[in-house]
Design a protein around this motif. Sequence first.
Motif, PDB file in Angstrom:
ATOM      1  N   GLN A 185       0.828  -1.206   0.000  1.00 24.45           N
ATOM      2  CA  GLN A 185       0.000   0.000   0.000  1.00 24.45           C
ATOM      3  C   GLN A 185       0.865   1.261   0.000  1.00 24.45           C
ATOM      4  OE1 GLN A 185      -2.492  -1.517   3.426  1.00 24.45           O
ATOM      5  NE2 GLN A 185      -4.093  -0.436   2.316  1.00 24.45           N
ATOM      6  N   VAL A 186       1.956   1.219   0.742  1.00 24.05           N
ATOM      7  CA  VAL A 186       2.850   2.378   0.795  1.00 24.05           C
ATOM      8  C   VAL A 186       3.538   2.572  -0.555  1.00 24.05           C
ATOM      9  CG1 VAL A 186       4.837   3.409   1.948  1.00 24.05           C
ATOM     10  CG2 VAL A 186       3.193   2.074   3.276  1.00 24.05           C
ATOM     11  N   ILE A 187       3.963   1.483  -1.196  1.00 25.28           N
ATOM     12  CA  ILE A 187       4.563   1.577  -2.531  1.00 25.28           C
ATOM     13  C   ILE A 187       3.559   2.187  -3.505  1.00 25.28           C
ATOM     14  CG2 ILE A 187       5.476   0.259  -4.487  1.00 25.28           C
ATOM     15  CD1 ILE A 187       7.403   0.425  -2.174  1.00 25.28           C
ATOM     16  N   ASN A 188       2.316   1.752  -3.405  1.00 21.65           N
ATOM     17  CA  ASN A 188       1.260   2.303  -4.258  1.00 21.65           C
ATOM     18  C   ASN A 188       1.116   3.804  -4.033  1.00 21.65           C
ATOM     19  OD1 ASN A 188      -1.039   2.259  -6.045  1.00 21.65           O
ATOM     20  ND2 ASN A 188      -2.353   2.299  -4.241  1.00 21.65           N
ATOM     21  N   ASN A 189       1.263   4.241  -2.784  1.00 19.42           N
ATOM     22  CA  ASN A 189       1.156   5.655  -2.452  1.00 19.42           C
ATOM     23  C   ASN A 189       2.280   6.460  -3.108  1.00 19.42           C
ATOM     24  OD1 ASN A 189       1.971   7.980  -0.259  1.00 19.42           O
ATOM     25  ND2 ASN A 189      -0.254   7.697  -0.392  1.00 19.42           N
ATOM     26  N   THR A 190       3.494   5.937  -3.072  1.00 18.01           N
ATOM     27  CA  THR A 190       4.613   6.657  -3.707  1.00 18.01           C
ATOM     28  C   THR A 190       4.432   6.734  -5.218  1.00 18.01           C
ATOM     29  OG1 THR A 190       5.943   4.631  -3.895  1.00 18.01           O
ATOM     30  CG2 THR A 190       6.211   5.949  -1.882  1.00 18.01           C
ATOM     31  N   GLY A 191       3.890   5.657  -5.811  1.00 17.16           N
ATOM     32  CA  GLY A 191       3.641   5.672  -7.249  1.00 17.16           C
ATOM     33  C   GLY A 191       2.556   6.657  -7.619  1.00 17.16           C
ATOM     34  N   LEU A 192       1.515   6.723  -6.805  1.00 16.28           N
ATOM     35  CA  LEU A 192       0.408   7.634  -7.068  1.00 16.28           C
ATOM     36  C   LEU A 192       0.881   9.085  -7.092  1.00 16.28           C
ATOM     37  CD1 LEU A 192      -2.711   7.485  -7.433  1.00 16.28           C
ATOM     38  CD2 LEU A 192      -2.909   7.924  -4.986  1.00 16.28           C
ATOM     39  N   LEU A 193       1.852   9.388  -6.215  1.00 22.54           N
ATOM     40  CA  LEU A 193       2.397  10.745  -6.143  1.00 22.54           C
ATOM     41  C   LEU A 193       3.629  10.909  -7.037  1.00 22.54           C
ATOM     42  CD1 LEU A 193       2.049  11.187  -2.292  1.00 22.54           C
ATOM     43  CD2 LEU A 193       0.588  12.165  -4.045  1.00 22.54           C
ATOM     44  N   GLU A 194       3.957   9.837  -7.790  1.00 22.93           N
ATOM     45  CA  GLU A 194       5.105   9.828  -8.702  1.00 22.93           C
ATOM     46  C   GLU A 194       6.401  10.193  -7.973  1.00 22.93           C
ATOM     47  OE1 GLU A 194       3.929  10.963 -12.986  1.00 22.93           O
ATOM     48  OE2 GLU A 194       2.608  12.214 -11.750  1.00 22.93           O
ATOM     49  N   ASP A 195       6.499   9.688  -6.758  1.00 21.32           N
ATOM     50  CA  ASP A 195       7.703   9.892  -5.933  1.00 21.32           C
ATOM     51  C   ASP A 195       8.592   8.660  -6.092  1.00 21.32           C
ATOM     52  OD1 ASP A 195       9.616  10.488  -4.104  1.00 21.32           O
ATOM     53  OD2 ASP A 195       8.293  10.532  -2.347  1.00 21.32           O
ATOM     54  N   TYR A 196       9.276   8.582  -7.214  1.00 20.05           N
ATOM     55  CA  TYR A 196      10.016   7.375  -7.552  1.00 20.05           C
ATOM     56  C   TYR A 196      11.293   7.220  -6.732  1.00 20.05           C
ATOM     57  CZ  TYR A 196       6.715   7.273 -11.397  1.00 20.05           C
ATOM     58  OH  TYR A 196       5.553   7.242 -12.123  1.00 20.05           O
ATOM     59  N   GLU A 197      11.829   8.301  -6.235  1.00 20.28           N
ATOM     60  CA  GLU A 197      13.014   8.204  -5.385  1.00 20.28           C
ATOM     61  C   GLU A 197      12.668   7.485  -4.074  1.00 20.28           C
ATOM     62  OE1 GLU A 197      14.816  11.972  -4.793  1.00 20.28           O
ATOM     63  OE2 GLU A 197      15.282  12.297  -6.912  1.00 20.28           O
ATOM     64  N   SER A 198      11.547   7.863  -3.486  1.00 19.89           N
ATOM     65  CA  SER A 198      11.107   7.184  -2.263  1.00 19.89           C
ATOM     66  C   SER A 198      10.751   5.731  -2.540  1.00 19.89           C
ATOM     67  CB  SER A 198       9.903   7.908  -1.654  1.00 19.89           C
ATOM     68  OG  SER A 198      10.246   9.220  -1.257  1.00 19.89           O
ATOM     69  N   MET A 199      10.197   5.487  -3.729  1.00 24.57           N
ATOM     70  CA  MET A 199       9.856   4.116  -4.104  1.00 24.57           C
ATOM     71  C   MET A 199      11.110   3.254  -4.139  1.00 24.57           C
ATOM     72  SD  MET A 199       8.023   2.651  -7.588  1.00 24.57           S
ATOM     73  CE  MET A 199       6.451   3.471  -7.325  1.00 24.57           C
ATOM     74  N   LEU A 200      12.191   3.767  -4.712  1.00 29.21           N
ATOM     75  CA  LEU A 200      13.439   3.014  -4.781  1.00 29.21           C
ATOM     76  C   LEU A 200      13.965   2.696  -3.383  1.00 29.21           C
ATOM     77  CD1 LEU A 200      15.893   1.841  -6.243  1.00 29.21           C
ATOM     78  CD2 LEU A 200      16.834   4.163  -6.368  1.00 29.21           C
ATOM     79  N   VAL A 201      13.944   3.679  -2.493  1.00 31.33           N
ATOM     80  CA  VAL A 201      14.419   3.469  -1.118  1.00 31.33           C
ATOM     81  C   VAL A 201      13.587   2.393  -0.421  1.00 31.33           C
ATOM     82  CG1 VAL A 201      14.695   4.531   1.148  1.00 31.33           C
ATOM     83  CG2 VAL A 201      15.329   5.808  -0.917  1.00 31.33           C
ATOM     84  N   LEU A 202      12.278   2.491  -0.584  1.00 37.51           N
ATOM     85  CA  LEU A 202      11.388   1.511   0.060  1.00 37.51           C
ATOM     86  C   LEU A 202      11.601   0.109  -0.489  1.00 37.51           C
ATOM     87  CD1 LEU A 202       8.021   3.468   0.383  1.00 37.51           C
ATOM     88  CD2 LEU A 202       9.281   2.396   2.254  1.00 37.51           C
ATOM     89  N   LEU A 203      11.723  -0.013  -1.806  1.00 36.56           N
ATOM     90  CA  LEU A 203      11.896  -1.337  -2.411  1.00 36.56           C
ATOM     91  C   LEU A 203      13.212  -1.976  -1.993  1.00 36.56           C
ATOM     92  CD1 LEU A 203      10.487  -0.832  -6.018  1.00 36.56           C
ATOM     93  CD2 LEU A 203       9.416  -1.978  -4.084  1.00 36.56           C
ATOM     94  N   THR A 204      14.245  -1.170  -1.880  1.00 36.03           N
ATOM     95  CA  THR A 204      15.534  -1.690  -1.413  1.00 36.03           C
ATOM     96  C   THR A 204      15.395  -2.229   0.009  1.00 36.03           C
ATOM     97  OG1 THR A 204      16.697  -0.071  -2.791  1.00 36.03           O
ATOM     98  CG2 THR A 204      17.948  -1.125  -1.025  1.00 36.03           C
ATOM     99  N   GLU A 205      14.679  -1.481   0.846  1.00 35.54           N
ATOM    100  CA  GLU A 205      14.456  -1.908   2.235  1.00 35.54           C
ATOM    101  C   GLU A 205      13.612  -3.178   2.291  1.00 35.54           C
ATOM    102  OE1 GLU A 205      12.017  -0.303   6.181  1.00 35.54           O
ATOM    103  OE2 GLU A 205      12.628   1.115   4.626  1.00 35.54           O
ATOM    104  N   LEU A 206      12.578  -3.227   1.445  1.00 40.34           N
ATOM    105  CA  LEU A 206      11.690  -4.395   1.442  1.00 40.34           C
ATOM    106  C   LEU A 206      12.413  -5.657   0.993  1.00 40.34           C
ATOM    107  CD1 LEU A 206       8.302  -3.027   0.053  1.00 40.34           C
ATOM    108  CD2 LEU A 206       9.093  -3.222   2.390  1.00 40.34           C
TER     109      LEU A 206
END
Length: 492
Positions: A185-206
Amino acid sequence: MGLKSQTIFSNGKPISLLINNRNPFRPFSVRSALLSSSWFLESLSSVISSRKRNPNSHFASWNPRNMPNLPHSLRFHYPSFSFSYSSSTNPNASSRISRSNPRQNHNSHLPKVNSDEFMEIIALVERGGDDMELKLNQMNPRLSVTSVSKILNLLNDRGVSALCFFNWVQKNCSDFNPNSEIYNQVINNTGLLEDYESMLVLLTELSLKRHCLTEKAFGFLKVFSYDQVRIGNSVERIVEILNRVKGSCHNSGIYALIKTLCALNSFNLAIFVMEETARKRSYYHVLIAAKCRSGDFQEARDLFDEMKRFGCDPNTKSYNYLLGSLCKKEKIAEACELLEIMENLGYLPDSVTFEVIAFHACRLGRMDAAIEFLYQMMSEGLEPRITTHSAFIKGYFWSGQIQDAHKYVVEMCGKDKHSSNMNYTLLASLFQKSGRVVEAREILVEMIEKGLKPNFPVYMRVVKDLYKMGKGGLIADLKCRYLKFHPITDNR
């Protein structure tokens, strides 16, 4: 063909089996069996026509939706039967637990947040500001996984960033243990806001935590799908990120992304994802399933040629997708042609292949033909799946052949003991749901006498219905029998 016929008897009825005389180790030709079955090319067409001419026939009143509620694994094998897919089919992803499953909510002991607090939290996050964390600390809400999930859903619906709130929950709620669904859900939130930098950080952590992505992570693409340029740019950025991320989120993310794009009928983008990452048989299976679901059979067949060109040779599972779709659409000639292709290419039928044919026969009320293929399958050493048994039991029951449903359960108890418990429980459940509670109890008694433990929810539903009917004696007897599985021990 090198086939010889052998006859066995089931419930007093002769069943003709085709045995491969040339090579007893090679399964017989399913196509040959179909062509030798009068129902498949002749009777089947007449059944279809009669059903259309006479919608009030005894079998037309049977709702195909009463056919087996297939488990997730078969739902993916069987896209043609309009069953939903699940991420549990993803070979790289761990099974998801539904929200209703109490094991998912590790914080179920926490008090629920009341509606006023809930809306106050939403308002605080929506306003943002430097004092958001301070005000949340002052509120000191005890948030469970379910509460956080609901808040994230609302924030996503409103297009509000959830990262600050999520970070605060992780830091301040010691009992909070986020699961894969929360992270998606959080990844979806970053995508919705087109915040791809945060998405990369989150995916690395996940990936470090070995979490996997599902289609929920890319739900925002549905919002973008109305703008082809926007969704194209977004998919390109996501692919770049997934190629940089290693571990669990890489493979599961590519799979989930392709599946999401296919659900949106964005097939060109799905192909683009494979071109930029990797071409795998499992990815092509998603494409084939989507094409079959939309009725594009020729395009689905073209994908087989493409798979071969890129070294992703199809297997029996690949053909089962298309076979199931053709049978559902009642394209019998095409199904026979496909079976011939499978045979010529050396793709041996598996239990799903047989199940497709048997399921189709059950759906049309041709239980005699279905049972013929079941025994043919068993004669070839293929073990029926639970869903195969379920199709037969429900097929018999909902077409009014109650005694045959019971005979099937009894007979399979001796032939396939691994499924005996589930078969008996299913039959008892069907009786209970149809209001024949006393007969449901008799089925439970019969299975208990055979040493089979009934499914507890079904057992309790039968007991409650008997109580409503005032059958106290039957309840006491059933409970006494059930206690054999839970003997009372003397702790003195």
